[in-house]
Scaffold this active site. Structure first.
Site, PDB file in Angstrom:
ATOM      1  N   LYS A  57       1.187   3.599  -3.343  1.00  0.00           N
ATOM      2  CA  LYS A  57       0.700   4.978  -3.369  1.00  0.00           C
ATOM      3  C   LYS A  57       1.831   5.964  -3.690  1.00  0.00           C
ATOM      4  O   LYS A  57       1.617   6.978  -4.364  1.00  0.00           O
ATOM      5  CB  LYS A  57       0.050   5.331  -2.023  1.00  0.00           C
ATOM      6  CG  LYS A  57      -1.284   4.646  -1.768  1.00  0.00           C
ATOM      7  CD  LYS A  57      -2.383   5.200  -2.661  1.00  0.00           C
ATOM      8  CE  LYS A  57      -3.753   4.737  -2.215  1.00  0.00           C
ATOM      9  NZ  LYS A  57      -4.845   5.324  -3.024  1.00  0.00           N
ATOM     10  N   TYR A  93       0.830  -1.214   0.000  1.00  0.00           N
ATOM     11  CA  TYR A  93       0.000   0.000   0.000  1.00  0.00           C
ATOM     12  C   TYR A  93       0.861   1.258   0.000  1.00  0.00           C
ATOM     13  O   TYR A  93       0.696   2.142  -0.852  1.00  0.00           O
ATOM     14  CB  TYR A  93      -0.911  -0.024   1.225  1.00  0.00           C
ATOM     15  CG  TYR A  93      -1.899   1.122   1.296  1.00  0.00           C
ATOM     16  CD1 TYR A  93      -2.953   1.214   0.386  1.00  0.00           C
ATOM     17  CD2 TYR A  93      -1.803   2.094   2.280  1.00  0.00           C
ATOM     18  CE1 TYR A  93      -3.869   2.260   0.452  1.00  0.00           C
ATOM     19  CE2 TYR A  93      -2.709   3.136   2.361  1.00  0.00           C
ATOM     20  CZ  TYR A  93      -3.743   3.207   1.443  1.00  0.00           C
ATOM     21  OH  TYR A  93      -4.643   4.243   1.513  1.00  0.00           O
TER      22      TYR A  93
END
Length: 323
Positions: free
Chosen positions: A155, A151
């Site tokens: 991102k 994650y």
């Protein structure tokens, strides 16, 4: 009526069946826009959109953003990605693909349409910060091979792609770094601290805190966050971000647990669990840039937001019991 029609846009919201996406769609429809919601329903749910099906300006499309999408829209909000550790660690490879391939596909669509696109980034790009509070200029302290990296690094890579498209192609971009957000429509089993504590308290179960609970977070109510999204999207073209959106009021995890117990009238007691790997000890946004550039800051006090969220979960638990 004519003025509303002339200002109406057709807006794409990816991840629109999720917690924040569905609140954003509500606000955009209230403003008179047409909204196309795209979601593969991995973590989102049609239940968040049930109240919209009779709205002629709303359309739902089941689609995975890791695959190209060909639609005609005026603006794009890219919110598609699992956002809680329970969900994004369930299939970490798919999580990274959603952030990276999803960004490539949505940027490609925006390039073709020459339209503005906003990326829902995250405070997780700061990792376990060594700077407090976190300013946008801080590069972060992220473990690139840890269990949260799917994650965090996904991102971070998406932000890289957005700014490269902006620099090389002149694409109008907006990048929001979202700090902890809560409110109605959170998934009851997403593993986030607010939903966990409320569910455990309403069931009078032990409330689990990780470590001694001295780690801090800053919680922003969903309505405030959506206002930040829209202000960022509507800002001048030279405002690209990244820009922090969150509530600068810091609270320890233990204090949050105690407050939830008090507000629910629960008989729950607090129990300690081992601290998860790479769990940040502090998280607080510096929102100076959001205040000065967007004229935005959160307005909903934690007490008020928690009250509304608790009532949502009271009703949700009854539904789950009857199902």
């Amino acid at each position: 009526m004519t003025r509303v029609y002339e200002s109406r846009k057709r807006i794409l919201v990816t991840g629109g069946a999720g917690f924040l996406g569905s609140h954003l769609i509500d606000r955009l429809l209230e403003q008179g826009h047409e909204v196309l919601c795209v979601d593969n329903l991995f973590t989102g749910t049609k239940r968040n959109l049930d109240h919209l099906h009779a709205n002629p300006h709303f359309e739902f499309m089941r689609h995975d953003v890791t695959m190209p999408l060909y639609v005609e829209v005026d603006e794009i909000y890219n919110l598609a990605c699992p956002a809680s550790p329970v969900h994004y660690q369930h299939d970490p490879i798919q999580t990274t693909k959603t952030s990276v391939h999803g960004a490539i596909n949505m940027l490609g669509l925006a390039k073709r349409l020459r339209c503005k696109i906003m990326q829902a980034s995250t405070s997780e790009v700061y990792g376990d910060p060594t700077v407090h509070p976190q300013k946008e200029e801080y590069w972060g302290n992220v473990n690139p091979i840890g269990i949260r990296a799917c994650y965090d690094e996904g991102k971070r890579c998406a932000e890289t792609l957005f700014f490269d498209y902006h620099r090389t192609l002149g694409l109008p971009i907006k990048v929001a770094r979202i700090f902890n957000t809560y409110g109605p429509r959170m998934h009851h089993a997403d593993g986030r601290v607010v939903s966990n504590f409320i569910i455990q308290a309403l069931c009078n179960d032990p409330i689990s805190i990780y470590g001694d609970g001295s780690q801090t977070r800053s919680f922003c109510f969903a309505d405030d966050m959506v206002s930040g999204f829209i202000k960022l999207m509507e800002s001048d073209g030279d405002v690209t971000g990244p820009i922090n959106l969150g509530n600068p009021h810091e609270i320890t995890i233990r204090e949050l647990a105690e407050r939830v117990i008090s507000m629910t009238g629960s008989t729950s007691h607090i129990v300690s669990r081992p601290l998860p790997a790479d769990d940040p000890l502090q998280r607080q946004p510096d929102i100076t840039k959001a205040r000065s550039t967007l004229g935005w800051e959160p307005n909903v006090a934690l007490e008020d937001g928690l009250g509304r969220t608790i009532e949502y979960f009271r009703k949700r638990l009854k539904e789950l019991t009857l199902a």
